[in-house]
Design a protein around this motif. Structure first.
Motif, PDB file in Angstrom:
ATOM      1  N   LYS A 394     -29.905  84.671 -59.186  1.00  0.00           N
ATOM      2  CA  LYS A 394     -29.812  86.141 -59.109  1.00  0.00           C
ATOM      3  C   LYS A 394     -29.837  86.726 -60.516  1.00  0.00           C
ATOM      4  O   LYS A 394     -29.438  86.050 -61.471  1.00  0.00           O
ATOM      5  N   ASP A 395     -30.280  87.982 -60.642  1.00  0.00           N
ATOM      6  CA  ASP A 395     -30.236  88.634 -61.964  1.00  0.00           C
ATOM      7  C   ASP A 395     -28.857  89.272 -62.169  1.00  0.00           C
ATOM      8  O   ASP A 395     -27.957  89.126 -61.336  1.00  0.00           O
ATOM      9  N   GLU A 396     -28.702  90.014 -63.288  1.00  0.00           N
ATOM     10  CA  GLU A 396     -27.363  90.545 -63.610  1.00  0.00           C
ATOM     11  C   GLU A 396     -26.871  91.554 -62.572  1.00  0.00           C
ATOM     12  O   GLU A 396     -25.672  91.781 -62.443  1.00  0.00           O
ATOM     13  N   SER A 397     -27.776  92.146 -61.796  1.00  0.00           N
ATOM     14  CA  SER A 397     -27.296  93.065 -60.744  1.00  0.00           C
ATOM     15  C   SER A 397     -27.219  92.363 -59.374  1.00  0.00           C
ATOM     16  O   SER A 397     -27.258  93.002 -58.326  1.00  0.00           O
ATOM     17  N   GLU A 398     -27.115  91.017 -59.421  1.00  0.00           N
ATOM     18  CA  GLU A 398     -26.914  90.219 -58.203  1.00  0.00           C
ATOM     19  C   GLU A 398     -28.090  90.303 -57.228  1.00  0.00           C
ATOM     20  O   GLU A 398     -27.900  90.192 -56.016  1.00  0.00           O
ATOM     21  N   ILE A 399     -29.288  90.502 -57.745  1.00  0.00           N
ATOM     22  CA  ILE A 399     -30.484  90.586 -56.901  1.00  0.00           C
ATOM     23  C   ILE A 399     -31.390  89.380 -57.187  1.00  0.00           C
ATOM     24  O   ILE A 399     -31.553  88.979 -58.341  1.00  0.00           O
ATOM     25  N   ILE A 400     -31.947  88.791 -56.132  1.00  0.00           N
ATOM     26  CA  ILE A 400     -32.980  87.760 -56.309  1.00  0.00           C
ATOM     27  C   ILE A 400     -34.310  88.509 -56.383  1.00  0.00           C
ATOM     28  O   ILE A 400     -34.724  89.160 -55.424  1.00  0.00           O
ATOM     29  N   ARG A 401     -34.956  88.449 -57.536  1.00  0.00           N
ATOM     30  CA  ARG A 401     -36.172  89.247 -57.771  1.00  0.00           C
ATOM     31  C   ARG A 401     -37.427  88.571 -57.198  1.00  0.00           C
ATOM     32  O   ARG A 401     -37.463  87.347 -57.024  1.00  0.00           O
TER      33      ARG A 401
END
Length: 452
Positions: A394-401
């Motif tokens: 996940k990225d820093e905003s907790e999203i899998i891009r």
């Protein structure tokens, strides 16, 4: 004395009803009568999904769950609490009613182990009692160890992790992060406490179960079975009950996707399904759609009607047109059949235990997207122990891009070792249910006990 007659009591959730229904269909083939108890709410859902009253040799009956017509069944804590408070009395009445009106009295209760109340009721009525644990056996071992985890200062009495280093229950089991313990993944503290309390009640009920069956196998979880000697593997149930004629789906299956799969090349399709509980926020849903688009591969994506948080539709603009020639979205799929289809290349999964067992039994590699509960533990098995899948970052905003999804799909499908290991694991796992296999032997002994 009439024929053996089992009352089957699942926890009222899709993922719990499925393995108990699979086991019920197997028992029926051995001349055992089955009455399967759903809540009134779920009975309605199953009937609506089928479009008719369910047919099959399993008799479906229903009892109230104590929540009322307008109650919120998505609030796991309140729902579980209501079940424990309300359903024992309803079950007792149901058994008495069946015993007065049916030629074959209830001779045994087979309860979902997360519904230890079913075992308690059977013990109170002096009826034979068995339980099925529907998740990984390692999770059962973890739950049975709750008092020790509290004593050792790993968690407090509410289940909140106090230590943040990895732990393992024995040298032969995988390492676990306490913040991923099943109850600790529940964001609401009150619910976490309720679930932990219910688990401890279930631990007491397990003592009263005469049989404790697991939808797992020795080759997958040898270390965990060593920790719970009473637990006997009888899995993979999905492979034993290939021709089960009664599905307990809460959504209507869209079988048309099978015709579409027939048109796709072998090992080309990404299958995406997150079970019955996962909710995605609109941003995450969009990134998943973009990832599938960027992968440039055919995909079959199960988009439940209630999967997007607070919205009906969050597809990126123009998405449907751009993927029209290779993307297929359905509300619910006949998953067992889909996973056994030769066109499937990999499975993007929430790693629920049923999905994990179905994927393993079909030799399909995984891309893991756990949401809550036991799914993080299953992800560790898939990626770290069995090595038949990869995790998403996940990225820093907790999203899998989208880019991350594209890159992991490429990595998984370009490395033949994943497929080779998945096929090897499939063979070893299926061997358990062949004649003389450990699951087959355990099931045989259980059936003899039911009939004795």
């Amino acid at each position: 004395m009439g024929n053996p007659h089992i009352l089957v009591v699942p926890f009222p959730a899709q993922g719990h009803a499925i393995p108990l229904m699979e086991l019920s269909q197997i028992l029926i083939k051995h001349g055992i009568k089955i009455t399967f108890v759903n809540t009134e709410f779920n009975h309605k859902r199953i009937t609506n999904a089928l479009g008719k009253e369910p047919e099959g040799q399993v008799r479906l009956v229903s009892i109230p769950d104590g929540i009322g017509a307008e109650g919120n069944r998505n609030h796991l804590g309140k729902f579980t609490e209501a079940c424990w408070k309300f359903m024992p009395g309803e079950l007792k009445q149901l058994i008495e009613k069946i015993n007065q009106t049916d030629d074959d009295e209830i001779t045994c209760v087979l309860a979902d182990m997360t519904m230890g109340l079913g075992v308690e009721v059977a013990a109170e009525l002096g009826i034979k009692r068995a339980a099925l644990w529907p998740a990984a056996t390692l999770l059962l071992a973890l739950i049975l160890n709750i008092p020790k985890l509290i004593d050792d200062g790993v968690i407090d009495e509410n289940g909140t992790p106090l230590k943040h280093e990895m732990i393992r229950l024995s040298p032969d089991t995988l390492t676990m992060n306490p913040s991923n313990f099943m109850w600790a993944t529940i964001e609401d503290f009150t619910t976490q406490k309720i679930i932990l309390d219910c688990m401890q009640k279930n631990n007491i009920a397990i003592e009263k179960a005469e049989w404790l069956l697991c939808n797992s196998t020795y080759n997958l979880e040898a270390g965990a079975f060593a920790l719970v000697p009473k637990a006997l593997p009888i899995g993979p149930l999905s492979e034993l009950d290939i021709l089960g004629n009664l599905e307990v789906n809460f959504w209507a299956e869209d079988g048309s996707c099978l015709k579409w799969l027939n048109l796709q090349p072998p090992r080309s399709v990404i299958y995406v399904a997150f079970g019955s509980f996962t909710i995605l926020n609109p941003t995450q849903f969009q990134e998943l759609a973009l990832g599938l688009e960027l992968s440039n591969k055919p995909f079959l994506w199960v988009v439940r009607p209630d999967i997007i948080e607070g919205k009906d539709d969050a597809y990126p603009e123009g998405f449907h047109n751009r993927v029209a020639d290779r993307g297929r979205m359905v509300g619910w799929a006949p998953q067992r059949v889909v996973l056994s289809h030769p066109s499937i290349a990999c499975f993007i999964s929430h790693c629920g235990w049923n999905s994990t067992m179905e994927g393993l039994s079909n030799g399909v590699p995984f891309l893991c997207w756990p949401y809550f509960g036991d799914q993080f533990l299953n992800e560790s098995y898939i990626c770290d122990i069995w090595k038949v899948g990869l995790k998403f970052e996940k990225d820093e905003s907790e999203i899998i891009r989208g880019e991350e999804i594209k890159s992991k799909v490429e990595k998984l499908l370009s490395d033949e070792n994943f497929k080779a290991r998945a096929l090897e694991l499939k063979e070893k796992t299926i061997d358990n249910i062949k004649e003389g296999g450990s699951s087959e032997q355990n099931l045989k002994s259980f059936i003899e006990w039911v009939k004795s």
